[in-house]
Design a protein around this motif. Structure first.
Motif, PDB file in Angstrom:
ATOM      1  N   GLY A   1       0.714  -1.043  -0.126  1.00 48.45           N
ATOM      2  CA  GLY A   1      -0.020  -0.054   0.016  1.00 48.45           C
ATOM      3  C   GLY A   1       0.840   1.185  -0.011  1.00 48.45           C
ATOM      4  O   GLY A   1       0.463   2.271  -0.786  1.00 48.45           O
ATOM      5  N   PHE A   2       1.862   1.307   0.723  1.00 54.88           N
ATOM      6  CA  PHE A   2       2.997   2.295   0.877  1.00 54.88           C
ATOM      7  C   PHE A   2       3.563   2.435  -0.679  1.00 54.88           C
ATOM      8  O   PHE A   2       3.357   3.798  -1.144  1.00 54.88           O
ATOM      9  N   VAL A   3       3.943   1.647  -1.167  1.00 53.68           N
ATOM     10  CA  VAL A   3       4.577   1.822  -2.688  1.00 53.68           C
ATOM     11  C   VAL A   3       3.733   2.166  -3.486  1.00 53.68           C
ATOM     12  O   VAL A   3       3.962   3.060  -4.358  1.00 53.68           O
ATOM     13  N   GLY A   4       2.520   1.472  -3.513  1.00 53.46           N
ATOM     14  CA  GLY A   4       1.625   1.752  -4.766  1.00 53.46           C
ATOM     15  C   GLY A   4       1.231   3.189  -4.651  1.00 53.46           C
ATOM     16  O   GLY A   4       0.925   4.019  -5.465  1.00 53.46           O
ATOM     17  N   ASN A   5       0.731   3.909  -3.258  1.00 55.97           N
ATOM     18  CA  ASN A   5       0.350   5.149  -3.220  1.00 55.97           C
ATOM     19  C   ASN A   5       1.614   5.965  -3.331  1.00 55.97           C
ATOM     20  O   ASN A   5       0.966   7.039  -3.856  1.00 55.97           O
ATOM     21  N   LEU A   6       2.618   5.741  -3.154  1.00 56.15           N
ATOM     22  CA  LEU A   6       3.850   6.508  -3.315  1.00 56.15           C
ATOM     23  C   LEU A   6       3.895   6.811  -4.903  1.00 56.15           C
ATOM     24  O   LEU A   6       4.028   8.020  -5.449  1.00 56.15           O
ATOM     25  N   ILE A   7       3.908   5.917  -5.663  1.00 53.02           N
ATOM     26  CA  ILE A   7       3.800   5.705  -6.975  1.00 53.02           C
ATOM     27  C   ILE A   7       2.845   6.743  -7.701  1.00 53.02           C
ATOM     28  O   ILE A   7       2.809   7.532  -8.282  1.00 53.02           O
ATOM     29  N   MET A   8       1.513   6.536  -7.112  1.00 51.93           N
ATOM     30  CA  MET A   8       0.514   7.328  -7.394  1.00 51.93           C
ATOM     31  C   MET A   8       0.593   8.789  -7.228  1.00 51.93           C
ATOM     32  O   MET A   8       0.208   9.475  -7.988  1.00 51.93           O
ATOM     33  N   GLY A   9       1.096   9.041  -5.965  1.00 56.02           N
ATOM     34  CA  GLY A   9       1.229  10.492  -5.808  1.00 56.02           C
ATOM     35  C   GLY A   9       2.206  11.286  -6.706  1.00 56.02           C
ATOM     36  O   GLY A   9       2.090  12.175  -7.051  1.00 56.02           O
ATOM     37  N   ALA A  10       3.383  10.398  -6.998  1.00 56.49           N
ATOM     38  CA  ALA A  10       4.265  11.089  -7.896  1.00 56.49           C
ATOM     39  C   ALA A  10       3.833  11.046  -9.232  1.00 56.49           C
ATOM     40  O   ALA A  10       3.889  12.243  -9.866  1.00 56.49           O
ATOM     41  N   VAL A  11       2.957  10.083  -9.866  1.00 57.01           N
ATOM     42  CA  VAL A  11       2.304  10.275 -11.127  1.00 57.01           C
ATOM     43  C   VAL A  11       1.351  11.468 -11.003  1.00 57.01           C
ATOM     44  O   VAL A  11       1.288  12.227 -11.963  1.00 57.01           O
ATOM     45  N   PHE A  12       0.726  11.364 -10.149  1.00 56.15           N
ATOM     46  CA  PHE A  12      -0.530  12.540  -9.832  1.00 56.15           C
ATOM     47  C   PHE A  12       0.176  13.905  -9.832  1.00 56.15           C
ATOM     48  O   PHE A  12      -0.399  14.944 -10.474  1.00 56.15           O
ATOM     49  N   GLY A  13       1.484  14.124  -9.319  1.00 58.23           N
ATOM     50  CA  GLY A  13       1.997  15.243  -9.143  1.00 58.23           C
ATOM     51  C   GLY A  13       2.776  15.767 -10.562  1.00 58.23           C
ATOM     52  O   GLY A  13       2.466  16.748 -10.806  1.00 58.23           O
ATOM     53  N   LEU A  14       2.959  14.671 -11.144  1.00 56.43           N
ATOM     54  CA  LEU A  14       3.378  15.085 -12.620  1.00 56.43           C
ATOM     55  C   LEU A  14       2.367  15.602 -13.576  1.00 56.43           C
ATOM     56  O   LEU A  14       2.695  16.403 -14.336  1.00 56.43           O
ATOM     57  N   VAL A  15       1.254  14.944 -13.564  1.00 54.94           N
ATOM     58  CA  VAL A  15       0.048  15.340 -14.261  1.00 54.94           C
ATOM     59  C   VAL A  15      -0.271  16.645 -13.805  1.00 54.94           C
ATOM     60  O   VAL A  15      -0.847  17.535 -14.525  1.00 54.94           O
ATOM     61  N   TYR A  16      -0.306  17.215 -12.505  1.00 55.16           N
ATOM     62  CA  TYR A  16      -0.621  18.412 -12.036  1.00 55.16           C
ATOM     63  C   TYR A  16       0.250  19.370 -12.582  1.00 55.16           C
ATOM     64  O   TYR A  16      -0.256  20.393 -13.070  1.00 55.16           O
ATOM     65  N   LEU A  17       1.480  19.424 -12.582  1.00 57.26           N
ATOM     66  CA  LEU A  17       2.374  19.945 -12.970  1.00 57.26           C
ATOM     67  C   LEU A  17       2.250  20.440 -14.435  1.00 57.26           C
ATOM     68  O   LEU A  17       2.594  21.715 -14.990  1.00 57.26           O
ATOM     69  N   ARG A  18       1.910  19.201 -15.180  1.00 55.09           N
ATOM     70  CA  ARG A  18       1.775  19.554 -16.822  1.00 55.09           C
ATOM     71  C   ARG A  18       0.277  20.324 -16.997  1.00 55.09           C
ATOM     72  O   ARG A  18       0.408  21.139 -17.908  1.00 55.09           O
ATOM     73  N   TRP A  19      -0.827  19.968 -16.333  1.00 55.27           N
ATOM     74  CA  TRP A  19      -2.000  20.553 -16.785  1.00 55.27           C
ATOM     75  C   TRP A  19      -2.678  21.492 -15.706  1.00 55.27           C
ATOM     76  O   TRP A  19      -3.490  22.295 -15.945  1.00 55.27           O
ATOM     77  N   LYS A  20      -1.999  21.634 -14.419  1.00 56.71           N
ATOM     78  CA  LYS A  20      -2.303  22.680 -13.399  1.00 56.71           C
ATOM     79  C   LYS A  20      -3.745  22.510 -13.032  1.00 56.71           C
ATOM     80  O   LYS A  20      -4.457  23.328 -13.029  1.00 56.71           O
ATOM     81  N   ARG A  21      -4.279  20.998 -13.036  1.00 54.34           N
ATOM     82  CA  ARG A  21      -5.543  20.847 -12.663  1.00 54.34           C
ATOM     83  C   ARG A  21      -5.911  19.714 -11.746  1.00 54.34           C
ATOM     84  O   ARG A  21      -5.359  18.707 -11.934  1.00 54.34           O
ATOM     85  N   VAL A  22      -6.462  20.021 -10.409  1.00 52.75           N
ATOM     86  CA  VAL A  22      -6.706  18.934  -9.657  1.00 52.75           C
ATOM     87  C   VAL A  22      -7.991  18.329  -9.897  1.00 52.75           C
ATOM     88  O   VAL A  22      -7.913  16.959  -9.721  1.00 52.75           O
TER      89      VAL A  22
END
Length: 268
Positions: free
Chosen positions: A219-240
């Motif tokens: 659960g830790f690793v999966g959500n760590l990866i998910m958080g990083a992916v979501f962060g990169l998506v946010y930086l690209r599109w600036k939408r939550v």
């Protein structure tokens, strides 16, 4: 004492540069927000995994139960408990939007938590959910097989007419809470504190992974990866908003899917 001999305590205090004072205030604000919300959850989750690891029972033979009934013998009271548990965490979202409004006139628009692009948010959120969901299930099953994760019961509500709607609402609440605070708010404030983007992404992802540690290291690793992916998506599109859609879909599939499928299979 004469007037000339009177010196105020304020005059004796060294002047604090405005930029330093603002930085200090923002730092304290971030600590308070995290301490009242998901940072607190991370601390409890770390304590929980320590407790689990020091049992005589292997981690893979333990169970983590989400969305439990409070009073299964009294459905009306149980429904009230479930709704209260969904509503109160959202006050943390209102808090961070209020705090952001002190420095940004329309914070919901700034972080992309609005309805300006509903079509884009919906289809893009679906794409993100699909890209995260399938590998995430594989990671969970693999972690369980290796003994690094508990068995996660994603839903344990009593069978009532309101069970599925409540699970959907719980999924939406989780998504709004996590994405608005961990992405929209935290990214904004840490950038104002001059953090570099890689450290912001890593810091937010580590907190996200930490408050899922109660499930185990998968659960830790999966959500760590998910958080990083979501962060990169946010930086690209600036939408939550598309992240909220994606997270909601992932949790709906987990919660409702588990309720429907788990009684018929042995591998969940």
């Amino acid at each position: 004492m004469g007037q000339d001999e009177t010196v105020s305590n304020t005059a004796l205090e060294p002047a604090v540069p405005q930029a330093e004072a603002s930085r200090r205030r923002l730092t304290i604000e971030v600590v308070i927000v995290l301490g009242l919300s998901l940072g607190q959850s991370a601390v409890y989750s770390i304590l929980r995994i320590i407790e689990r690891m020091t049992r005589n029972v292997p981690l893979s033979q333990q169970t983590s139960t989400l969305n439990q009934s409070a009073t299964p013998d009294r459905p009306w009271l149980d429904l009230t408990y479930q709704l209260v548990n969904i509503i109160f965490p959202l006050f943390a979202v209102l808090l961070v939007l209020y705090l952001l409004q002190l420095t940004h006139p329309r914070p919901w628009r700034m972080i992309g938590f609005d309805l300006r692009r509903p079509g884009f948010d919906a289809w893009f959120g679906l794409v993100i959910a699909a890209a995260i969901g399938v590998p995430g299930l594989g990671l969970y099953l693999g972690a369980r097989a290796l003994g690094f994760n508990t068995q996660v019961q994603a839903a344990a509500l009593a069978d009532n007419w309101w069970t599925v709607p409540v699970l959907i609402l719980a999924a939406a609440e989780n998504a709004i809470l996590e994405e608005v605070i961990m992405i929209g708010y935290l990214y904004t404030r840490l950038r104002q504190l001059s953090w570099r983007w890689p450290m912001i992404i890593l810091g937010s992802a580590l907190i996200r992974g930490s408050y899922h540690l109660y499930q185990g290291f998968g659960g830790f690793v999966g959500n760590l990866i998910m958080g990083a992916v979501f962060g990169l998506v946010y930086l690209r599109w600036k939408r939550v908003a598309p992240l909220v859609v994606a997270h909601t879909l992932l949790d709906v599939v987990s919660f409702v899917g588990y309720t429907l499928v788990a009684p018929h299979v042995s591998w969940l």
